[in-house]
Design a protein around this motif. Sequence first.
Motif, short mmCIF file in Angstrom:
data_model
loop_
_atom_site.label_atom_id
_atom_site.label_comp_id
_atom_site.label_asym_id
_atom_site.label_seq_id
_atom_site.Cartn_x
_atom_site.Cartn_y
_atom_site.Cartn_z
N TYR A 77 75.59 71.05 45.25
CA TYR A 77 76.10 71.65 46.48
C TYR A 77 77.22 70.76 47.03
N VAL A 78 78.43 71.33 47.08
CA VAL A 78 79.61 70.60 47.55
C VAL A 78 79.68 69.18 46.95
N GLY A 79 79.56 69.16 45.60
CA GLY A 79 79.79 67.90 44.90
C GLY A 79 78.60 66.95 44.80
N ASN A 80 77.47 67.32 45.38
CA ASN A 80 76.28 66.46 45.26
C ASN A 80 75.07 67.26 44.79
N TYR A 81 74.17 66.55 44.16
CA TYR A 81 72.91 67.17 43.76
C TYR A 81 71.90 67.08 44.90
N TYR A 82 71.10 68.15 45.03
CA TYR A 82 69.97 68.17 45.96
C TYR A 82 68.80 68.79 45.22
N GLY A 83 67.61 68.27 45.38
CA GLY A 83 66.48 68.88 44.69
C GLY A 83 65.14 68.55 45.33
N THR A 84 64.16 69.40 45.02
CA THR A 84 62.81 69.26 45.60
C THR A 84 61.86 68.65 44.58
N PRO A 85 61.30 67.48 44.86
CA PRO A 85 60.31 66.90 43.93
C PRO A 85 59.10 67.83 43.76
N ARG A 86 58.81 68.14 42.49
CA ARG A 86 57.82 69.17 42.18
C ARG A 86 56.37 68.76 42.49
N GLN A 87 56.00 67.56 42.03
CA GLN A 87 54.59 67.17 42.07
C GLN A 87 54.04 67.16 43.50
N PHE A 88 54.83 66.65 44.42
CA PHE A 88 54.39 66.54 45.81
C PHE A 88 54.06 67.92 46.37
N VAL A 89 54.94 68.88 46.09
CA VAL A 89 54.73 70.24 46.61
C VAL A 89 53.46 70.84 46.01
N GLU A 90 53.31 70.71 44.69
CA GLU A 90 52.14 71.32 44.04
C GLU A 90 50.84 70.68 44.53
N ASP A 91 50.83 69.35 44.63
CA ASP A 91 49.62 68.65 45.07
C ASP A 91 49.25 69.03 46.51
N THR A 92 50.24 69.10 47.36
CA THR A 92 49.97 69.38 48.78
C THR A 92 49.42 70.80 48.96
N LEU A 93 50.01 71.75 48.25
CA LEU A 93 49.51 73.13 48.33
C LEU A 93 48.07 73.20 47.81
N GLU A 94 47.84 72.46 46.72
CA GLU A 94 46.51 72.42 46.12
C GLU A 94 45.47 71.89 47.11
N GLN A 95 45.89 70.94 47.95
CA GLN A 95 44.97 70.37 48.96
C GLN A 95 44.75 71.33 50.13
N GLY A 96 45.37 72.50 50.08
CA GLY A 96 45.16 73.49 51.14
C GLY A 96 46.09 73.32 52.32
N LYS A 97 47.13 72.49 52.16
CA LYS A 97 48.06 72.29 53.28
C LYS A 97 49.33 73.11 53.07
N ASP A 98 49.87 73.61 54.18
CA ASP A 98 51.14 74.34 54.10
C ASP A 98 52.29 73.36 53.92
N VAL A 99 53.28 73.79 53.16
CA VAL A 99 54.46 72.96 52.90
C VAL A 99 55.70 73.70 53.37
N ILE A 100 56.64 72.96 53.95
CA ILE A 100 57.93 73.58 54.26
C ILE A 100 59.06 72.88 53.52
N LEU A 101 59.91 73.70 52.89
CA LEU A 101 61.13 73.20 52.27
C LEU A 101 62.29 73.63 53.15
N GLU A 102 63.21 72.73 53.38
CA GLU A 102 64.44 73.09 54.09
C GLU A 102 65.57 72.87 53.10
N ILE A 103 66.02 73.96 52.48
CA ILE A 103 66.95 73.84 51.35
C ILE A 103 68.03 74.92 51.42
N GLU A 104 69.11 74.71 50.64
CA GLU A 104 70.18 75.71 50.64
C GLU A 104 69.77 76.91 49.75
N VAL A 105 70.65 77.92 49.78
CA VAL A 105 70.27 79.23 49.25
C VAL A 105 70.03 79.26 47.73
#
Length: 204
Positions: A77-105
Amino acid sequence: MEPQRGILFVLSGPSGVGKGTVCAELRRQVPELVYSVSATTRAPREGEREGINYFFKSREEFENMIRNNQLLEWAEYVGNYYGTPRQFVEDTLEQGKDVILEIEVQGALQVKEKFPEGVFIFLAPPDLEELRNRIKGRGTETDETINNRLEAAKKEIDMMDRYHYVVVNDRVELAVQQIEAIITAEHLKKERQISRFKNWIHST
Ligand code: 5GP
């Protein structure tokens, strides 16, 4: 009762629409919502901290994360990489907690492929002139970057129909209230409640 998985909420929308501000206020209002810290190759802005705002990476480190499948989604995005670490999201959802990502389209659309059960919220600008001013008004970027961000914003607005909800960011408090209403409504969906009742019916 079997533990429910958390819900993945994706807050996305064009550059300059105020996603960061809305997300920060939402996190203050709903502290149990777990924020996923992204990785990026862009340089830290003043006051930004490693592991709080972003995980700051070199291009080489980021490309290694891509190769090792450590990112749920990523975008250049505009010359830089942005990304969401996968493991953290999967583990947190698995623990029953809601996760929010704030990311571009572009990233949000990749997440939708992998997590179609996620809840996709498009944060829209109240009007396009206002959006143009906000992108210009940040004052920390060059003219070329500002123009690139504006072009990206136009393409992004075109993507609105791929989302489940549209929240217009006219006033931050109101946008946050509306997102809280979405979170509540998603938890009340029949699909998330029914197994509890079915178990009861079959056990008596
Ligand atoms: P900024 O450089 O202003 O912090 O962020 C630029 C854009 O990148 C914003 O639209 C922000 O939402 C988006 N962004 C932040 N983290 C991620 C991420 O992990 N993945 C994607 N695809 N976009 C991100």
